[in-house]
Each structure stands twice: as C-alpha cells, then as structure tokens.
Design an enzyme around this catalytic site. Structure first.
Site, mmCIF file in Angstrom:
data_model
loop_
_atom_site.group_PDB
_atom_site.id
_atom_site.type_symbol
_atom_site.label_atom_id
_atom_site.label_comp_id
_atom_site.label_asym_id
_atom_site.label_seq_id
_atom_site.Cartn_x
_atom_site.Cartn_y
_atom_site.Cartn_z
ATOM 1 N N ASP A 26 1.179 85.597 99.338
ATOM 2 C CA ASP A 26 2.474 85.016 99.005
ATOM 3 C C ASP A 26 3.157 85.811 97.888
ATOM 4 O O ASP A 26 2.494 86.336 96.998
ATOM 5 C CB ASP A 26 2.227 83.561 98.555
ATOM 6 C CG ASP A 26 3.496 82.820 98.212
ATOM 7 O OD1 ASP A 26 4.308 82.610 99.129
ATOM 8 O OD2 ASP A 26 3.663 82.441 97.037
ATOM 9 N N ASP A 73 3.088 81.765 86.137
ATOM 10 C CA ASP A 73 2.563 83.023 86.688
ATOM 11 C C ASP A 73 1.207 83.358 86.080
ATOM 12 O O ASP A 73 1.039 83.297 84.854
ATOM 13 C CB ASP A 73 3.531 84.182 86.405
ATOM 14 C CG ASP A 73 4.681 84.219 87.404
ATOM 15 O OD1 ASP A 73 5.266 83.150 87.654
ATOM 16 O OD2 ASP A 73 4.975 85.317 87.919
ATOM 17 N N ASN A 133 0.330 85.015 92.859
ATOM 18 C CA ASN A 133 1.283 85.232 91.765
ATOM 19 C C ASN A 133 1.202 84.165 90.678
ATOM 20 O O ASN A 133 1.360 84.465 89.501
ATOM 21 C CB ASN A 133 2.711 85.277 92.313
ATOM 22 C CG ASN A 133 3.734 85.526 91.222
ATOM 23 O OD1 ASN A 133 3.753 86.599 90.631
ATOM 24 N ND2 ASN A 133 4.556 84.522 90.919
ATOM 25 N N HIS A 151 6.249 90.073 93.506
ATOM 26 C CA HIS A 151 6.463 89.533 92.161
ATOM 27 C C HIS A 151 5.193 89.428 91.332
ATOM 28 O O HIS A 151 5.166 88.719 90.329
ATOM 29 C CB HIS A 151 7.124 88.154 92.268
ATOM 30 C CG HIS A 151 8.360 88.153 93.108
ATOM 31 N ND1 HIS A 151 9.476 88.874 92.761
ATOM 32 C CD2 HIS A 151 8.640 87.571 94.297
ATOM 33 C CE1 HIS A 151 10.411 88.703 93.694
ATOM 34 N NE2 HIS A 151 9.924 87.928 94.640
ATOM 35 N N GLU A 178 3.746 89.220 102.068
ATOM 36 C CA GLU A 178 5.097 88.663 102.129
ATOM 37 C C GLU A 178 5.953 89.420 101.132
ATOM 38 O O GLU A 178 5.955 89.095 99.950
ATOM 39 C CB GLU A 178 5.119 87.167 101.789
ATOM 40 C CG GLU A 178 6.508 86.586 101.947
ATOM 41 C CD GLU A 178 6.869 85.469 100.956
ATOM 42 O OE1 GLU A 178 7.864 84.778 101.192
ATOM 43 O OE2 GLU A 178 6.169 85.300 99.937
#
Ligand code: CA
Length: 522
Positions: free
Chosen positions: A217, A187, A126, A221, A259
């Site tokens: 991870d 990001d 991410n 997002h 995740e």
C-alpha cells in the site's frame, strides 16, 4: 523540456525470475473480506464466508463452466484495526476478529491453494494505526519506540501532502507526530533499522504460513526527504530493493505488487533499474484510459496511453491492469450503467499485457452506492436477487443495485456480464499471447475515431484485438499487418464473414456499436 524528456527512459531489465514468475499467467480478483460473504450472521463478511464462496471464483476444475476461473486473490487488509477498512493496522501478525482467526485464515489459504488460487494480502508498510501498541508506547519521549515514528516538538511547516494541503502533523502528548494520510495513521519511521526489521519479520510470518505475496500500500510515500517531500524518494526505492532481496532470498516465489498511483514514467521507476524492486505494479493509466474510451467512444486517449506505456515500460509484463479498485468509483458507475460500454471495457482489460485484476462485483456490474464516500465503493457482494451476503437484518453497509445485478441471476447465463468475464478469463488463460505476450498497436485506415487494433504476440503465436468504442457501427477498416489466416476466437458485433486478408493488411468489414473481437493470426 525536462531532462527526463532528453534522456530516453532505460527499459527495466527483465530478470529471469520476473519473466518466469507464476503471476505472468494469473488473473487476480480483489476482495474486501468485510463485504464478500458473512458466515455467522453478524452483518460483517468473514474468512469462513469467503472460503465457502471459493468455488464460484474457481473450483479447480479447468473444464467446469460455473466458476469464474480466476487464479489469484488479493485480500484488502485482514489485520486487526479500529477502522472498517483496515488500512490502519494494530497487529501485523494477527487477523481482525470480525474476520475470524488465524486458523480460519489458514483454512482459507489451504482451500484457495487446493483450487490453484494464489493469495496476496494487503500490507500497509507506510503507517500503523494510532492505536498500535508501538505508537502508544512511542508517545513517551523516553520510550524505546520513540524513534519508530516521527515526533517533533513543533510541526515543520515544510512537510506537506503531495496532493492537498491537509494536515500532516498531529498534536498529541505535548508534541506532534507525522501522519501523511490521517491522524489515525502515524507514519512508521522506516529509516529506523528496527522498524524495517519488524516489518520484514511480519511479512515473513505470512509467507511462512503460505501467503504468495503482498500488495504494498502507498508505495510512493514510504520515505520523506529532510524538508518533507513525501513522494518518490530515493530512500523509498532503496527500501523496496532491500525488501525484495530479503524476501525473495528466503521465498523465491514471493510477489511484491506495488501501489504507485501515478503515470507510466513514475510507475516504471518502481520496477527498479535492474528489475529489482516490485515485480508488478498497478497500471492506473490503463484503468483511466480504458474507461475514457468506453465513455467517450473514442480511441485517442487509450492509443496515447498504450504508446506512452510502450515507451516507458517496454516489457509490460510488469503491469497490473485493472478497471477500478476500492479507492475508485466502481467502473459500472463510471460508465453510467451502459452495459455495452462495460462489455467493451472488460474485453479491452483482458486484451492488455501483464497480470489483470478484477474488483469483486465488477463481473456482475455492481455500481455500489451513489455517494462519494469510500464505503459506497465497497458495498457487500450481491449473491442473490435479495442480496445473499448475510442472514442478518442489515449488512454493515449497503446500497441498492439494479435488478439482475447478482451472481445467482448471471452465473452461467448466456449473455450475462458474469459469463463474459468467465469467457474472457478462459480465453486469456488458454492463449499465452494474451497472458504473456507483448503489445503492439497497429495503424488503422478507416473505421472512425473509435476503432483500435492491437496485436499481442508470444513465441510466434499472435492474437489481434480490434475494438470499436463508438456507439455507431465502425464501417470497414484496414489494419496494417501480415497474416496468412485470421480466425475469430471471441467477438461481439463482428459482422459475419467480416475479415479479409490482403497483402500486408487485414480488412474488417465492420464492427457493430461498441463491438470488439479477438482473432488468432497465423
Ligand atoms: Ca460475520
């Protein structure tokens, strides 16, 4: 009601390589390298220290009794990073100098594989570190890396964190960049094909070295909508599908573990409609429900969660159950040091379908530090009564543990938590019904509000797990099921001669306080 409630969730189709994947029989162990074992006395754990401790996790001898018997390791980030935790990476193809070198990693990997241990590494897709050369370059508006990150002249106030009001725009070099978690973690703009290609190449780099897969991870997002919704975007799912297809085409055995910190319905979406996204995802719902049952002494939330999981994820081979991880209070602390609650929680974990994960130190009942800060969830492994993690005067961080909370005091000792974990892992590995089977909750009559019964079954083999979460004896109870015989495989608090079979029922005369049993059904 929402549209979701009207349209029943479609089960993810099981694709052959998922059903047959090696991870279906694995038991994983999560390790924070910085806190596992320090080989050179600088107070910081490292890869050589970890390699030297592998025999405790698995010596590769199926018959020996002094190893835990895990068959997989997940390493938290090992890449160079300015932070102690490593979730802000400055080089996706390197090893943190505190941890050693690429050669040390290769040696660790070879030793793990020699013992039959698969290795997943954490991969932080991410965001990168604000110190990553890509980001430093991107600060120049004319740089070819400018579009590798999200820069704006002025912050867009619509872009928000899904979980709180923390800042997501950070001022730098006369502009503002987007970093969902923290200014130190800008990001990556994964919609840029160059960024996607760079991340894929970094993952291939590790797969070529022999790594068996990745824990991805912050999977929810990865992409944001135009107006800044930073969770569960369609583009995120499409990206994961591309990632899976590209990596598995070249490395058919590669595992992508997601995740996605959410309830069963959202987690389910990350397996993909065609089973073509993550092959495994952590079951945060299971972790919470098992701990609640162990704390409250009641089955209600666990039963509700198991039913919700059954409805959302019929093939729970996609699940990765666990009790706690590096982002949570350690499970023994959540259970306020209640040893019996810890034991029934562990037994229940290994009764769950999917691929279970143990967080280092959980098997000896470490509580970590008392403060809410993350470092206190990630304190050094206790090898001996005096610590045994480092020969330095002080470890990078530490917290006291109760007497007897160390490997040397517990390894192989009858009745210890370590030995319970070893025996549960062996039981699970020896019974395909436990490692590969589905789960069905069975109705119970009597036994109080703490009694739970589930049947695990695979290709005709069945194992019944019964538990009494209450801190008082269950009294007799009846479980609705058909069986010709029921033989205890492993139990605590099961009254002698306590199992009787009737027509369509199995009667348990009683389970002691926080007692549990695995029974083979024939
Ligand atoms: Ca060291």
């Amino acid at each position: 009601m929402t549209a979701r409630a009207e349209a029943p969730a479609r089960p993810p189709a099981t694709r052959p390589e998922v059903a047959a994947g090696w991870w279906r029989d694995a038991v994983f162990y999560e390790i924070f390298v910085r806190s596992f074992a320090d080989s050179d006395g600088d107070g910081v754990g490292d890869l050589r220290g970890l390699t030297a401790k592998l025999d405790v996790l698995s010596d590769g001898e199926p018959t020996s009794g002094d190893d835990l018997g895990v068959t997989g390791i997940w390493l938290m980030p090992i890449h160079p990073s300015p932070s102690y935790h490593g979730y802000d990476v400055t080089d996706y193809q390197g090893v943190h100098p505190d941890y050693g070198t690429l050669e040390d990693f290769d040696a660790f990997l070879a030793e793990a594989h020699r013992r039959g241990i698969k290795v997943l590494i954490d991969f932080v897709i991410n965001h990168a570190s604000s110190q990553h050369p890509w980001f430093l370059e991107s600060k120049d508006p004319k740089s070819r890396r400018r579009d590798w990150f999200t820069w704006r002249d002025t912050p867009d106030p619509r872009w928000k964190r899904p979980w709180d009001d923390g800042p997501v725009w950070h001022a730098d070099a006369g502009a503002h960049y987007y970093g969902l978690f923290w200014s130190g973690m800008p990001d990556l703009r994964l919609s840029n094909p160059e960024v996607e290609a760079a991340m894929l190449e970094a993952m291939r780099f590790w797969l070529r070295r022999g790594v068996d897969g990745f824990r991805v991870d912050a999977a929810r997002h990865l992409f944001e909508s135009e107006d800044g919704v930073a969770v569960d975007q369609p583009e995120t799912h499409a990206f994961v599908r591309r990632l899976r297809a590209a990596l598995v085409a070249e490395f058919p055995e590669a595992l992508l573990l997601g995740e996605a910190w959410a309830g069963p319905e959202v987690v389910r979406s990350y397996f993909g409609e065609g089973g073509d996204e993550f092959q495994l995802a952590f079951s945060f719902a299971t972790a919470s429900a098992i701990k609640t049952a162990a704390i409250d002494g009641q089955r209600v939330e666990l039963a509700r969660t198991l039913d919700a999981l059954r409805d959302a994820i019929p093939d729970r081979g996609f699940d990765a159950p666990f009790l706690s991880n590096h982002d949570m209070q350690r499970v023994m602390r959540s259970l306020k040091g209640d040893a019996a609650a810890m034991r029934i929680a562990a037994a229940t974990l290994f009764a769950m379908p999917g691929t279970p994960f143990v967080y280092y130190g959980e098997e000896i009942g470490m509580q970590g530090g008392a403060e809410p800060r993350d470092e206190d969830k990630r304190t050094p492994m206790r090898w001996t009564p005096s610590g045994g993690f480092t020969r330095a005067k002080a470890a990078w961080h530490d917290a006291p543990e109760a007497e007897g909370v160390d490997v040397a005091s517990q390894r192989g000792r009858v009745g210890s938590l370590w030995t319970l974990y070893r025996d549960l892992i062996r039981l699970r590995r020896s019974r395909p019904a436990l490692s590969r089977g589905g789960l069905e909750r069975r109705p119970i009559e009597g036994g109080g509000r703490g009694a739970l019964a589930v049947v695990r079954s695979f290709e005709g083999a069945r194992v019944l797990f019964v538990a009494n979460f209450h801190r008082a004896p269950s009294g007799p109870f009846m479980v609705a099921l058909d069986a010709a015989a029921a033989a205890p495989l492993m139990a605590e608090g099961l009254e002698a001669g306590a199992v009787e079979l009737g027509a369509g029922t199995l009667r348990i005369a009683g389970l002691g306080p926080q007692g549990w049993a695995f029974l083979r059904l024939d």
